[in-house]
Design an enzyme around this catalytic site. Structure first.
Site, mmCIF file in Angstrom:
data_model
loop_
_atom_site.group_PDB
_atom_site.id
_atom_site.type_symbol
_atom_site.label_atom_id
_atom_site.label_comp_id
_atom_site.label_asym_id
_atom_site.label_seq_id
_atom_site.Cartn_x
_atom_site.Cartn_y
_atom_site.Cartn_z
ATOM 1 N N ARG A 169 0.819 -1.213 0.000
ATOM 2 C CA ARG A 169 0.000 0.000 0.000
ATOM 3 C C ARG A 169 0.852 1.263 0.000
ATOM 4 O O ARG A 169 0.633 2.190 -0.782
ATOM 5 C CB ARG A 169 -0.909 0.015 1.239
ATOM 6 C CG ARG A 169 -2.002 -1.025 1.261
ATOM 7 C CD ARG A 169 -2.901 -0.763 2.469
ATOM 8 N NE ARG A 169 -3.941 -1.775 2.643
ATOM 9 C CZ ARG A 169 -3.826 -2.836 3.418
ATOM 10 N NH1 ARG A 169 -2.706 -3.031 4.097
ATOM 11 N NH2 ARG A 169 -4.812 -3.694 3.536
ATOM 12 N N ARG A 190 8.257 -8.917 -3.710
ATOM 13 C CA ARG A 190 8.281 -10.377 -3.766
ATOM 14 C C ARG A 190 7.352 -10.902 -4.854
ATOM 15 O O ARG A 190 7.625 -11.918 -5.474
ATOM 16 C CB ARG A 190 7.893 -10.963 -2.408
ATOM 17 C CG ARG A 190 8.948 -10.733 -1.334
ATOM 18 C CD ARG A 190 8.613 -11.468 -0.058
ATOM 19 N NE ARG A 190 8.641 -12.907 -0.237
ATOM 20 C CZ ARG A 190 8.488 -13.782 0.751
ATOM 21 N NH1 ARG A 190 8.277 -13.363 1.983
ATOM 22 N NH2 ARG A 190 8.525 -15.078 0.518
ATOM 23 N N ARG A 252 11.250 0.445 8.730
ATOM 24 C CA ARG A 252 11.831 -0.057 9.971
ATOM 25 C C ARG A 252 13.339 0.151 9.928
ATOM 26 O O ARG A 252 13.988 -0.121 8.912
ATOM 27 C CB ARG A 252 11.520 -1.543 10.174
ATOM 28 C CG ARG A 252 10.047 -1.855 10.452
ATOM 29 C CD ARG A 252 9.629 -1.344 11.833
ATOM 30 N NE ARG A 252 8.239 -1.671 12.148
ATOM 31 C CZ ARG A 252 7.209 -0.866 11.934
ATOM 32 N NH1 ARG A 252 7.416 0.325 11.359
ATOM 33 N NH2 ARG A 252 5.994 -1.215 12.277
ATOM 34 N N GLU A 281 15.639 2.697 18.526
ATOM 35 C CA GLU A 281 14.822 3.845 18.935
ATOM 36 C C GLU A 281 14.545 3.820 20.438
ATOM 37 O O GLU A 281 14.343 2.758 21.009
ATOM 38 C CB GLU A 281 13.496 3.838 18.165
ATOM 39 C CG GLU A 281 13.661 4.024 16.672
ATOM 40 C CD GLU A 281 12.325 4.060 15.932
ATOM 41 O OE1 GLU A 281 11.280 4.245 16.583
ATOM 42 O OE2 GLU A 281 12.326 3.902 14.708
ATOM 43 N N HIS A 299 10.284 9.324 13.988
ATOM 44 C CA HIS A 299 9.275 8.289 13.736
ATOM 45 C C HIS A 299 7.872 8.908 13.697
ATOM 46 O O HIS A 299 6.977 8.530 14.460
ATOM 47 C CB HIS A 299 9.339 7.181 14.798
ATOM 48 C CG HIS A 299 8.758 5.882 14.315
ATOM 49 N ND1 HIS A 299 9.193 4.661 14.769
ATOM 50 C CD2 HIS A 299 7.757 5.617 13.418
ATOM 51 C CE1 HIS A 299 8.490 3.693 14.171
ATOM 52 N NE2 HIS A 299 7.617 4.254 13.354
#
Length: 340
Positions: A169, A190, A252, A281, A299
């Site tokens: 998305r 993938r 990430r 973090e 973040h």
């Protein structure tokens, strides 16, 4: 044939729901109205011991993506814990296999942060080549001496290759935005997207990650964190990138070998980076903070009022479905996560 009747799990009481962090006021108010809600008014992250204690005294735990729920913690949970209704799209912080073993349902809140994260990603895709951080600091220090023909020269976006790793998305939303800036969009996933969707996004598939790294002027990451993707961008792959390229990561922090990234920034192979996530973090490596063309964000990819409210509403909906004896709409299935 009549449909089987579904019996509420709590016909005479309200489920006890523990929130590990402070959520939007409207969400907490609704939680308190519907459930026996235990709020975290201080918003201090709960320790491991505090999380275990909560899991031993609730029907539903509402953690966030920064709460690590491992197998030992799940094993220590009371039998009454039946649902982990996570706030956020990521699920790598929860041991899904251990939860399934204990017959604990796990849900998340997919989709609500897609546009917010894509918007922030575009800010970095634009801001790093145009050296926005350097320019802002120059003005704030009082060192700007005025316009000059050769002052703070960056790189234009039009005609450059944007490499997208992970075309779910968010990756698709980034491609949709990037097309308007004249970027040549190449992606790796993938599973290849349908041809019609590729044409709509103006994106072309690159089967090999190494090949994508080699042709990308800007590389942006939008894949989940798994054992396969941990350290996906290592020193070898970063070295394949064009000199003067840049990397953007709003997914990430563990997707990138941070030391390799810093080395490439320091030796000038990479011109800059836009980072919203980090391996440890909230600690951010000082070398990243010191580099003049690294946008270091706290973040905030999903940090909009609208997104956080929508995510909270999804949590409430998942709890209501489960409490009423139905399958929650956002139940996470381990097999699907592994194959994503």
């Amino acid at each position: 044939m009549p449909e089987p009747q579904v019996t509420s799990r709590f016909p005479d009481s309200k489920p006890r729901v523990v929130l590990t962090r402070h959520l939007m006021p409207s969400v907490e108010a609704r939680m308190s109205e519907l459930y026996d809600a235990v709020l975290n008014e201080s918003d201090e992250p709960m320790s491991r011991d505090a999380l275990i204690a909560a899991m031993q005294d609730c029907d539903v735990l509402v953690p966030t993506v920064t709460d690590r729920i491992d197998a030992d913690m799940i094993e220590a949970a009371d039998d009454r814990l039946g649902l982990i209704a996570s706030f956020g799209a990521g699920t790598e912080h929860i041991d899904l296999a251990a939860a399934a073993k204990r017959r604990i349902i796990v849900t998340n809140t997919p989709g609500v942060f897609t546009d917010d994260t894509a918007d922030l990603t575009m800010a970095a895709i634009i801001g790093v080549p145009r050296r926005i951080r350097e320019g802002t600091q120059l003005v704030r220090r009082g060192d700007w001496t005025g316009w000059a023909p050769s002052g703070l020269l960056g790189r234009k976006l039009g005609g450059k290759v944007l490499g997208i790793i992970g075309m779910g998305r968010i990756g698709q939303a980034v491609a949709h935005r990037a097309r308007a800036f004249g970027l040549d969009i190449a992606y790796h996933n993938r599973k290849r997207l349908p041809e019609a969707l590729e044409q709509m996004l103006g994106a072309r598939f690159v089967e090999d990650i190494d090949a994508l790294c080699a042709e990308a002027d800007i590389l942006t990451l939008h894949c989940p964190l798994t054992e396969e993707t941990r350290g996906l961008l290592d020193a070898r792959r970063i070295a394949l990138m064009k000199p003067g390229g840049s990397i953007v990561n709003t997914a990430r922090g563990e997707l990138i070998d941070q030391d390799a990234l810093i080395a490439a920034l320091q030796n000038g192979h990479l011109a800059g980076a836009g980072l919203d996530v980090y391996p440890e973090e909230p600690d951010v490596d000082q070398r990243l903070l010191d580099h003049p063309n690294v946008m270091t964000l706290p973040h905030i990819g999903s940090a909009t009022v609208e997104g956080r409210e929508a995510s909270g509403e999804k949590v409430i909906a998942n709890i209501r479905f489960w409490a009423d004896g139905h399958r929650p709409p956002d139940q996470v299935l381990e097999a699907l996560v592994q194959s994503a």
